[in-house]
Design an enzyme around this catalytic site. Structure first.
Site, PDB file in Angstrom:
ATOM      1  N   GLU A   1      -8.180 -13.849  42.364  1.00 48.91           N
ATOM      2  CA  GLU A   1      -8.670 -14.806  41.357  1.00 48.91           C
ATOM      3  C   GLU A   1      -7.479 -15.642  40.907  1.00 48.91           C
ATOM      4  OE1 GLU A   1     -11.160 -13.599  38.066  1.00 48.91           O
ATOM      5  OE2 GLU A   1     -12.034 -11.971  39.273  1.00 48.91           O
TER       6      GLU A   1
ATOM      7  N   GLU B   1     -10.885  -5.809  37.732  1.00 48.04           N
ATOM      8  CA  GLU B   1     -10.173  -5.850  36.437  1.00 48.04           C
ATOM      9  C   GLU B   1     -10.457  -4.618  35.574  1.00 48.04           C
ATOM     10  OE1 GLU B   1     -10.777  -9.679  34.509  1.00 48.04           O
ATOM     11  OE2 GLU B   1      -9.593 -10.683  36.038  1.00 48.04           O
TER      12      GLU B   1
HETATM   13  O1  AHR Z   1     -13.714 -15.658  37.232  1.00 45.85           O
HETATM   14  C1  AHR Z   1     -14.242 -15.401  35.964  1.00 45.85           C
HETATM   15  C2  AHR Z   1     -13.873 -14.041  35.439  1.00 45.85           C
HETATM   16  O2  AHR Z   1     -12.486 -13.986  35.206  1.00 45.85           O
HETATM   17  C3  AHR Z   1     -14.136 -12.893  36.365  1.00 45.85           C
HETATM   18  O3  AHR Z   1     -15.430 -12.420  36.265  1.00 45.85           O
HETATM   19  C4  AHR Z   1     -13.170 -11.858  35.879  1.00 45.85           C
HETATM   20  O4  AHR Z   1     -12.771 -10.978  36.901  1.00 45.85           O
HETATM   21  C5  AHR Z   1     -12.027 -12.653  35.303  1.00 45.85           C
HETATM   22  O5  AHR Z   1     -11.655 -12.196  34.062  1.00 45.85           O
END
Ligand code: AHR
Length: 499
Positions: free
Chosen positions: A285, A166
């Site tokens: 994610e 990210e």
């Molecule tokens: O999964 C939790 C967080 O969410 C992770 O660390 C990040 O990549 C995202 O913003």
């Protein structure tokens, strides 16, 4: 349904997950020396058993936001010499008791491969390429010999690597512009592949599709990296903070749009570069996340600098499980381009599995659709031609009550339909034309439902929301019929009848 309407072969890594050094995911989650079930390395056997039951093929590690401040060298070698560090991503204390080697060992015990992320926040080309050397080089060099000295003679052979996390987000340690990140990711990718040309690399896409820089971020990053990477990442989390179930259940339509937009951006850059290679997507994610999220704070109201505090421990409802089910269906509908996906996360933090310190481990509602998809969603995914009644919605105009996809595993002669009935009113009759697959019969119709869509599992009542096999699906003369209960997740399993 037609057996020839193939979307693509499903890569097992579509059912991956994610463990970050966040809250009690590692410390108190997978690792709890002193727990009655702990093995000789301190890993909870009860958690390992549940993870194995899920059949998780790949686990992303060690972050997430954590990785952008992480020095992998802190987490290897004799444990008593490892530094205790302030983790400024989550404001916790990192003891480094668990590092790369321990996690690789845990993953082996869980039956999963590791998707390792390198730090491109505070890290650089050198820390990334030395980690590849440490993990994958057989021996006879500084870092590979260090791994051997640490007790791991055989290389870990880690195949999939994330180039940071990210990096478009201002919350990210070492946040970068798309050009800054794109250039660093490109040079890092080249160096990592020079160490081990067999590895696959994931470039960071946007943190979510509502980021103001989405999809320009993807275009710029891919302009820099297209030739050197294999995947671009996508992240998204949905919530029902507005308590609007109709919209919440329809959020997979947003996920679908997101995937289409990223595919289009990849293909635009491919055309621009006259490249042969088609880029794949790593949805590394995805989940529902909000029950534990403070409205206006970056971090939960926990005292800072604790080791493994309980952060972001979600308690999932039936409606959350339905959204997770729709998200899995959406991933399957894009199995031709989305070949890696990671439910974020796996244990305690934003997870389908929770643990009580010193006590049992238990499963949330969201565990079940994930389990069913991972277990039965194999082979090829099929493009169903669905016609369904719709409901009006402010955000999505009209939303089909039925969300469905089919998978056909020709080797095992198994056909599965995953279906969600989004109706809050009542059951939905399902009629299917399955004449293109001959000789199949219904083996089981699994249903996840509850009269209260806010029902959840707790340590006291871990079985409150559980799937049952009392669904009424039947298949006669190529006609499938079933009744999908109000607000339900359905898995209709069919197999070729023995001659
Ligand atoms: O999964 C939790 C967080 O969410 C992770 O660390 C990040 O990549 C995202 O913003």
């Amino acid at each position: 349904m037609d057996r020839d309407f193939r979307i693509g072969q499903i890569d097992p890594r579509l059912y991956g997950s994610f463990i970050e050094h966040l809250g009690r995911a590692v410390y108190g989650g997978i690792y709890e020396p002193g727990h009655p079930t702990a093995d000789e390395m301190g890993f909870r056997r009860d958690v390992l058993e549940i993870v194995r039951e899920l059949g998780v093929p790949i686990v992303r590690y060690p972050g997430g936001n954590f990785v952008s401040g992480y020095d992998w060298r802190d987490g290897v070698g004799p444990k008593e010499e490892r530094p205790r560090r302030l983790d400024i991503a989550w404001m916790t204390l990192e003891t480094n008791e668990v590092g790369t080697n321990e996690f690789v060992e845990w993953a082996k015990r869980a039956g999963a491969e590791v998707n390792l992320a390198v730090n491109l926040g505070t890290g650089d080309i050198d820390t990334a390429r030395s980690l590849v050397e440490y993990c994958n080089h057989p021996g006879g060099s500084l870092y590979s010999d260090l791994r051997i000295a640490h007790g791991y003679r055989e290389p870990h052979k880690i195949r999939t690597w994330c180039l940071g996390n990210e990096m478009d987000g201002r919350w990210q340690i070492g946040h970068k512009t798309a050009d800054e990140y794109g250039r660093l990711a490109c040079q890092t990718a080249i160096a990592m592949k020079w160490v081990d040309p067999s590895i696959e690399l994931v470039a960071c896409g946007s943190s979510h599709s509502r980021m103001p820089s989405f999809a320009q971020w993807e275009a710029t990053v891919l302009d820099h990296t297209y030739e050197y990477v294999d995947y671009i990442s996508l992240h998204t989390y949905y919530n029902n903070r507005a308590d609007d179930l109709g919209t919440f259940l329809a959020e997979s339509l947003d996920m679908d749009e997101f995937i289409r937009a990223v595919v289009a951006t990849c293909d635009h850059i491919r055309a621009k570069k006259r490249a042969k290679k088609k880029l794949h997507l790593s949805f590394d994610e995805w989940n529902v996340w909000y029950h534990s999220f403070p409205e206006s704070q970056r971090i939960q109201k926990e005292e800072p600098w604790q080791v493994g505090p309980p952060l972001y421990e979600e308690s999932y409802t039936l409606e959350d499980a339905l959204v997770v089910g729709c998200m899995l269906i959406t991933l399957l509908k894009h199995a031709d381009r989305v070949t890696i996906a990671c439910l974020a996360q796996l244990v305690n933090a934003i997870a389908p599995i929770s643990t009580v310190t010193g006590g049992p481990a238990w499963k949330h509602t969201t565990y079940y659709p994930y389990l069913h998809a991972s277990r039965y969603g194999r082979g090829a995914s099929l493009d169903l031609q669905v016609s369904s009644p719709e409901y009006p919605n402010k955000k999505y105009d009209s939303v089909p009550l039925l969300d469905a996809v089919a998978t056909l595993d020709e080797e095992r002669e198994q056909l599965t339909i995953f279906a969600v009935n989004r109706s809050q009113e009542g059951p939905l009759p399902l009629e299917g034309d399955l004449r293109s697959v001959e000789g199949y019969q219904v083996v089981e119709h699994i249903v996840l439902e509850h009269e209260d869509h806010k029902a959840r599992n707790t340590p006291e009542r871990p079985d409150e929301v559980m799937p049952h096999s009392r669904g009424d699906a039947s298949l006669r003369h190529g006609r499938l019929s079933a009744s999908l209960p109000r607000l339900s997740w359905n898995v209709i399993r069919m197999a070729r009848a023995a001659e």
